[in-house]
Design a protein around this motif. Structure first.
Motif, PDB file in Angstrom:
ATOM      1  N   SER A 112      -2.546   7.038  -4.730  1.00 17.94           N
ATOM      2  CA  SER A 112      -1.343   7.847  -4.533  1.00 17.94           C
ATOM      3  C   SER A 112      -0.312   7.037  -3.763  1.00 17.94           C
ATOM      4  N   CYS A 113       0.949   7.417  -3.927  1.00 19.14           N
ATOM      5  CA  CYS A 113       2.031   6.749  -3.217  1.00 19.14           C
ATOM      6  C   CYS A 113       3.220   7.703  -3.170  1.00 19.14           C
ATOM      7  N   HIS A 114       3.733   7.934  -1.958  1.00 16.85           N
ATOM      8  CA  HIS A 114       4.872   8.832  -1.802  1.00 16.85           C
ATOM      9  C   HIS A 114       5.812   8.290  -0.729  1.00 16.85           C
ATOM     10  N   PHE A 115       7.101   8.378  -0.996  1.00 15.12           N
ATOM     11  CA  PHE A 115       8.134   7.903  -0.082  1.00 15.12           C
ATOM     12  C   PHE A 115       8.930   9.083   0.468  1.00 15.12           C
ATOM     13  N   VAL A 116       9.248   9.007   1.760  1.00 11.57           N
ATOM     14  CA  VAL A 116      10.143   9.967   2.394  1.00 11.57           C
ATOM     15  C   VAL A 116      11.284   9.165   3.006  1.00 11.57           C
ATOM     16  N   LYS A 121      -8.280   5.824   2.802  1.00 12.72           N
ATOM     17  CA  LYS A 121      -7.607   6.825   3.630  1.00 12.72           C
ATOM     18  C   LYS A 121      -6.095   6.610   3.553  1.00 12.72           C
ATOM     19  N   PRO A 122      -5.307   7.681   3.737  1.00  8.48           N
ATOM     20  CA  PRO A 122      -3.843   7.534   3.691  1.00  8.48           C
ATOM     21  C   PRO A 122      -3.333   6.563   4.760  1.00  8.48           C
ATOM     22  N   ILE A 123      -2.428   5.702   4.345  1.00 14.23           N
ATOM     23  CA  ILE A 123      -1.803   4.728   5.230  1.00 14.23           C
ATOM     24  C   ILE A 123      -0.294   4.936   5.134  1.00 14.23           C
ATOM     25  N   SER A 124       0.352   5.018   6.285  1.00 16.89           N
ATOM     26  CA  SER A 124       1.810   5.166   6.318  1.00 16.89           C
ATOM     27  C   SER A 124       2.446   3.879   6.808  1.00 16.89           C
ATOM     28  N   VAL A 125       3.501   3.472   6.115  1.00 14.14           N
ATOM     29  CA  VAL A 125       4.203   2.228   6.407  1.00 14.14           C
ATOM     30  C   VAL A 125       5.699   2.524   6.466  1.00 14.14           C
ATOM     31  N   VAL A 153       9.519   5.993   4.800  1.00 13.43           N
ATOM     32  CA  VAL A 153       8.121   5.938   5.196  1.00 13.43           C
ATOM     33  C   VAL A 153       7.331   6.137   3.913  1.00 13.43           C
ATOM     34  N   MET A 154       6.506   5.154   3.607  1.00 16.39           N
ATOM     35  CA  MET A 154       5.658   5.223   2.416  1.00 16.39           C
ATOM     36  C   MET A 154       4.248   5.574   2.877  1.00 16.39           C
ATOM     37  N   THR A 155       3.662   6.581   2.260  1.00 18.01           N
ATOM     38  CA  THR A 155       2.271   6.923   2.509  1.00 18.01           C
ATOM     39  C   THR A 155       1.527   6.720   1.204  1.00 18.01           C
ATOM     40  N   PHE A 156       0.481   5.909   1.278  1.00 14.91           N
ATOM     41  CA  PHE A 156      -0.272   5.597   0.067  1.00 14.91           C
ATOM     42  C   PHE A 156      -1.763   5.592   0.347  1.00 14.91           C
ATOM     43  N   THR A 157      -2.527   5.705  -0.725  1.00 13.83           N
ATOM     44  CA  THR A 157      -3.976   5.531  -0.654  1.00 13.83           C
ATOM     45  C   THR A 157      -4.371   4.530  -1.732  1.00 13.83           C
ATOM     46  N   HIS A 158      -5.265   3.645  -1.335  1.00  9.94           N
ATOM     47  CA  HIS A 158      -5.734   2.576  -2.226  1.00  9.94           C
ATOM     48  C   HIS A 158      -7.195   2.358  -1.903  1.00  9.94           C
TER      49      HIS A 158
END
Length: 149
Positions: free
Chosen positions: A64-68, A96-100, A84-89
Motif C-alpha cells: 500500500s502507498c498513500h500520500f497526504v 508494518k506501515p512506515i511514514s516518510v 507525508v507518504m505512508t506505505f507498507t512493503h
C-alpha cells in the motif's frame, strides 16, 4: 493560468499517486512528458520508459502507498508539494506501515505534462532505519552527531 488551475495541477498530481498501482502504470503517460527527468535520493532517470520501468519494479512488492499533502505552492510553470507518504512493503519494516516526510518539485511543459520531477526525502527514514543492523548504526551516528552539535 490562475491560482486555482495551479492548485488543481498539484491536487491532480497527488490524486494520481494515491491511485497509482501495479495495474495502471500505463497511466503515467497521462501525467508525464515522454522526455521527463525524474530524480529522487536513489535514482536519476530520463524518459517516460525508464520511469515506467522504475515504477513497475517499485510497485511489484508494495502492499500500500498513500500520500497526504502538508503544504503546497505553485505557479503556471512549477509546483512544490510537501507530503507525508505512508506505505507498507513486505521487505521493509516487516510489512508494518512506515511514514516518510518529503516533498516533490515538478515543472510542467507547455502541454501541461510534467517534464521535471524531483523528490526529496530522508532515505534513512524510508528504508535504512527499518533494517535491523543498519537501523542501529544510523541511530548511533545520529546520536553522536547530535552530541557534537
Amino acid at each position: 493560468m490562475n491560482e486555482t488551475n495551479t492548485t488543481e495541477r498539484l491536487e491532480r498530481f497527488l490524486n494520481f499517486y494515491n491511485n497509482l498501482s501495479q495495474n495502471n502504470l500505463d497511466s503515467l503517460a497521462e501525467l508525464y512528458a515522454t522526455n521527463v527527468e525524474f530524480i529522487d535520493p536513489v535514482h536519476h532517470m530520463l524518459g517516460l520508459e525508464q520511469l515506467q520501468q522504475y515504477f513497475s519494479h517499485a510497485y511489484a512488492r508494495l502492499s500500500s502507498c498513500h500520500f497526504v499533502a502538508t503544504s503546497q505552492i505553485a505557479n503556471q510553470d512549477q509546483g512544490c508539494l510537501s507530503w507525508v507518504m505512508t506505505f507498507t512493503h513486505d521487505a521493509i519494516g516487516n510489512g508494518k506501515p512506515i511514514s516518510v516526510h518529503g516533498c516533490s518539485i515538478v515543472h510542467w511543459n507547455s502541454e501541461g505534462k510534467i517534464a521535471y520531477h524531483r523528490d526529496y526525502y530522508d532515505l534513512n527514514e524510508m528504508v535504512l532505519q527499518h533494517i535491523p543492523l543498519l537501523g542501529w548504526v544510523t541511530n548511533k551516528i545520529k546520536q553522536k552527531m547530535a552530541k557534537e552539535a
